[in-house]
Design a protein around this motif. Structure first.
Motif, PDB file in Angstrom:
ATOM      1  N   TRP A 180      -4.816  25.904  11.956  1.00  0.00           N
ATOM      2  CA  TRP A 180      -3.903  25.789  13.081  1.00  0.00           C
ATOM      3  C   TRP A 180      -3.603  24.313  13.309  1.00  0.00           C
ATOM      4  N   THR A 181      -2.354  24.025  13.635  1.00  0.00           N
ATOM      5  CA  THR A 181      -2.030  22.666  14.072  1.00  0.00           C
ATOM      6  C   THR A 181      -1.601  22.727  15.532  1.00  0.00           C
ATOM      7  N   PHE A 182      -1.877  21.629  16.218  1.00  0.00           N
ATOM      8  CA  PHE A 182      -1.727  21.595  17.671  1.00  0.00           C
ATOM      9  C   PHE A 182      -0.790  20.466  18.078  1.00  0.00           C
ATOM     10  N   GLY A 183       0.290  20.846  18.752  1.00  0.00           N
ATOM     11  CA  GLY A 183       1.193  19.872  19.344  1.00  0.00           C
ATOM     12  C   GLY A 183       1.784  18.917  18.325  1.00  0.00           C
ATOM     13  N   GLY A 184       2.000  17.694  18.785  1.00  0.00           N
ATOM     14  CA  GLY A 184       2.653  16.686  17.965  1.00  0.00           C
ATOM     15  C   GLY A 184       3.921  16.223  18.656  1.00  0.00           C
ATOM     16  N   GLU A 185       4.601  15.308  17.995  1.00  0.00           N
ATOM     17  CA  GLU A 185       5.745  14.671  18.657  1.00  0.00           C
ATOM     18  C   GLU A 185       6.855  14.458  17.641  1.00  0.00           C
ATOM     19  N   ALA A 186       8.088  14.727  18.072  1.00  0.00           N
ATOM     20  CA  ALA A 186       9.252  14.495  17.218  1.00  0.00           C
ATOM     21  C   ALA A 186      10.385  13.957  18.070  1.00  0.00           C
ATOM     22  N   ILE A 187      10.860  12.781  17.702  1.00  0.00           N
ATOM     23  CA  ILE A 187      11.956  12.119  18.418  1.00  0.00           C
ATOM     24  C   ILE A 187      11.703  12.170  19.924  1.00  0.00           C
ATOM     25  N   GLY A 188      10.481  11.828  20.288  1.00  0.00           N
ATOM     26  CA  GLY A 188      10.155  11.725  21.708  1.00  0.00           C
ATOM     27  C   GLY A 188       9.851  13.038  22.384  1.00  0.00           C
ATOM     28  N   GLU A 189      10.001  14.141  21.677  1.00  0.00           N
ATOM     29  CA  GLU A 189       9.668  15.438  22.288  1.00  0.00           C
ATOM     30  C   GLU A 189       8.202  15.765  21.998  1.00  0.00           C
ATOM     31  N   TYR A 190       7.421  15.978  23.040  1.00  0.00           N
ATOM     32  CA  TYR A 190       5.992  16.272  22.877  1.00  0.00           C
ATOM     33  C   TYR A 190       5.794  17.784  22.883  1.00  0.00           C
ATOM     34  N   LYS A 191       5.184  18.294  21.852  1.00  0.00           N
ATOM     35  CA  LYS A 191       5.115  19.740  21.633  1.00  0.00           C
ATOM     36  C   LYS A 191       3.792  20.309  22.135  1.00  0.00           C
ATOM     37  N   ALA A 192       3.856  21.547  22.597  1.00  0.00           N
ATOM     38  CA  ALA A 192       2.673  22.251  23.086  1.00  0.00           C
ATOM     39  C   ALA A 192       2.322  23.420  22.174  1.00  0.00           C
TER      40      ALA A 192
END
Ligand SMILES: [Ca+2]
Length: 448
Positions: A59-71
């Motif tokens: 499993w991978t958790f969250g992360g960030e792309a072009i300033g969008e922080y993922k949940a």
């Protein structure tokens, strides 16, 4: 970049592949040194996700792309052609630069940074079997971009970035049985973030590189000893400085993937690190000599395969304060049977003990009417036991040889005479060993 090991294969997910975040996923098979981009597609581009695996799925958790922080929590099932699935479960909020481990039936996700740029202290637990995500506790302080790695019993966190942007040199221990976090007295050699970490499935955690600033220039490989809570730099180092790598342990070696070199160079290298043999416990040995009620002990015959010995501790067996140093002296209050136990500690914190039992006698000497004073009567012990505190050591068992109690080093008035009693195997050495091992355990649990 994030990576896990499943079976004999490493899987590498997402990351920053200039000029943008990446959605690629790779498999790497160590035995053939083959790396392949997966045909299954990772759902979306990002960097700064963390990953954990139960040995079957990942499993991978969250992360960030072009300033969008993922949940989001993304499940990778490598079986067959492989699939990626975005689960219904979500982290409490969007976050990146967390650190994750698999431990005791769940994934734990530590710290990170939220969309507001806030560094957080969350400890989040994800249970795949129920799909539940819960906030179960807090770290001592907010941290992002720490390294996390799990042993059979604990998760460990190393370094990271604090709320104020500075790096730390902390070593934390998380216990899933009570969600407690302990802070080690030991520290990283210098503060750093972006370290990668693996456990060798036995004793050591290896830490690779890192960033002392926004530039990632460390090529150091550190070895943290989960038995003794000691950390040191090993002889080898990475080919160049780098941080934000991902590392896995496969078949007796560590593999370190990608990373950032310096301020902005992205690496596509795979570095293999094969550790040196584990430390072996010291082999204690000592001689006893003396006169009267005074004994002199000398541990100069003690040896260690790796390094000079660090500490010597003498238990005189009479309840008095222990002695220290390679040589020491002690005055007994009375004659009789005595047992001296030497415990030596090597530079890596491994300990071993050996005991010698002898009779300390008092008698008069000479045929005259005036005794010349007490005489110590010495003889060697039979098969004194040696033992070590290292649970995995082959030398755990009692072995013959060891300390010699002899009077050979003394001049008058010491005199070799027939033993007053039969030499015997040291009683209680097994107990002594047990106490040593227990003491080590207590020491580490008290760090909480
Ligand atoms: Ca050693």
């Amino acid at each position: 970049v994030a990576a896990v090991a499943i079976g004999t294969t490493a899987y590498i997910y997402q990351g920053y592949a200039p000029p943008s975040e990446s959605s690629t996923a790779f498999s790497y098979v160590a035995s053939t040194d083959a790396i392949n981009q997966l045909t299954a597609v990772y759902p979306s581009s990002r960097q700064g996700a963390s990953a954990a695996s139960d040995g079957t799925k990942a499993w991978t958790f969250g992360g960030e792309a072009i300033g969008e922080y993922k949940a989001d929590v993304i499940e990778h099932d490598p079986a067959g052609q492989g699939t990626f699935t975005t689960l219904a479960a979500q982290l409490p909020s969007g976050r990146a630069w967390t650190a994750a481990v698999w431990l005791d039936g769940a994934a734990y996700i530590f710290g990170g940074e939220t969309a507001a740029g806030t560094v957080i202290d969350d400890i989040v637990k994800f249970v795949p079997s129920t799909g539940s995500v819960s906030l179960i506790g807090h770290l001592p302080a907010p941290v992002k971009a720490a390294a996390a790695v799990a042993t059979d019993d604990y998760a460990y966190l190393f370094g990271g970035v604090r709320s104020d942007g500075s790096r730390n040199d902390d070593i934390l221990q998380f216990d899933p049985s009570d969600n407690a976090v302990g802070v080690s007295d030991r520290r990283l050699q210098t503060p750093r973030d972006g370290v990668s970490a693996v456990w060798d499935q036995a004793r050591y955690i290896f830490l690779f590189g890192g960033c002392e600033s926004s530039s990632c220039g460390l090529k150091q490989i550190l070895r943290y000893d989960t038995d003794t809570d000691r950390i040191k730099a090993v002889g080898g180092e990475l080919p160049t400085g780098r941080g934000r790598t991902a590392a896995v342990w496969l078949d007796g070696a560590a593999y370190v993937f990608g990373g950032q070199q310096g301020a902005s160079t992205a690496l596509n290298q795979i570095v293999k690190y094969v550790p040196d043999a584990p430390n072996t416990p010291p082999e204690p040995d000592f001689d006893v000599s003396g006169h009267g009620l005074t004994v002199d002990v000398d541990a100069g015959s003690s040896t260690d395969a790796e390094a000079p010995l660090d500490l010597f501790e003498w238990d005189w067996g009479d309840g008095s304060q222990h002695g220290s140093g390679a040589t020491a002296s002690h005055v007994y209050a009375s004659s009789g049977s005595k047992t001296i136990t030497l415990t030596v500690t090597d530079a890596d914190g491994d300990r071993a003990s050996v005991a010698a039992t002898f009779d300390l006698g008092q008698t008069s000497q000479g045929g005259g009417t005036t005794p010349t004073g007490p005489i110590v009567i010495w003889f060697p012990t039979q098969n004194p036991g040696t033992s070590s505190n290292h649970p995995n050591s082959q030398s755990e068992s009692t072995s013959p040889g060891g300390a010699d109690a002899t009077g050979g080093h003394s001049s008058k008035p010491v005199e070799r005479v027939d033993p007053l009693a039969t030499p015997r195997r040291t009683p209680g050495i097994g107990l002594a060993v047990f106490v040593l091992a227990l003491a080590g355990f207590v020491a580490i649990t008290r760090r909480r």
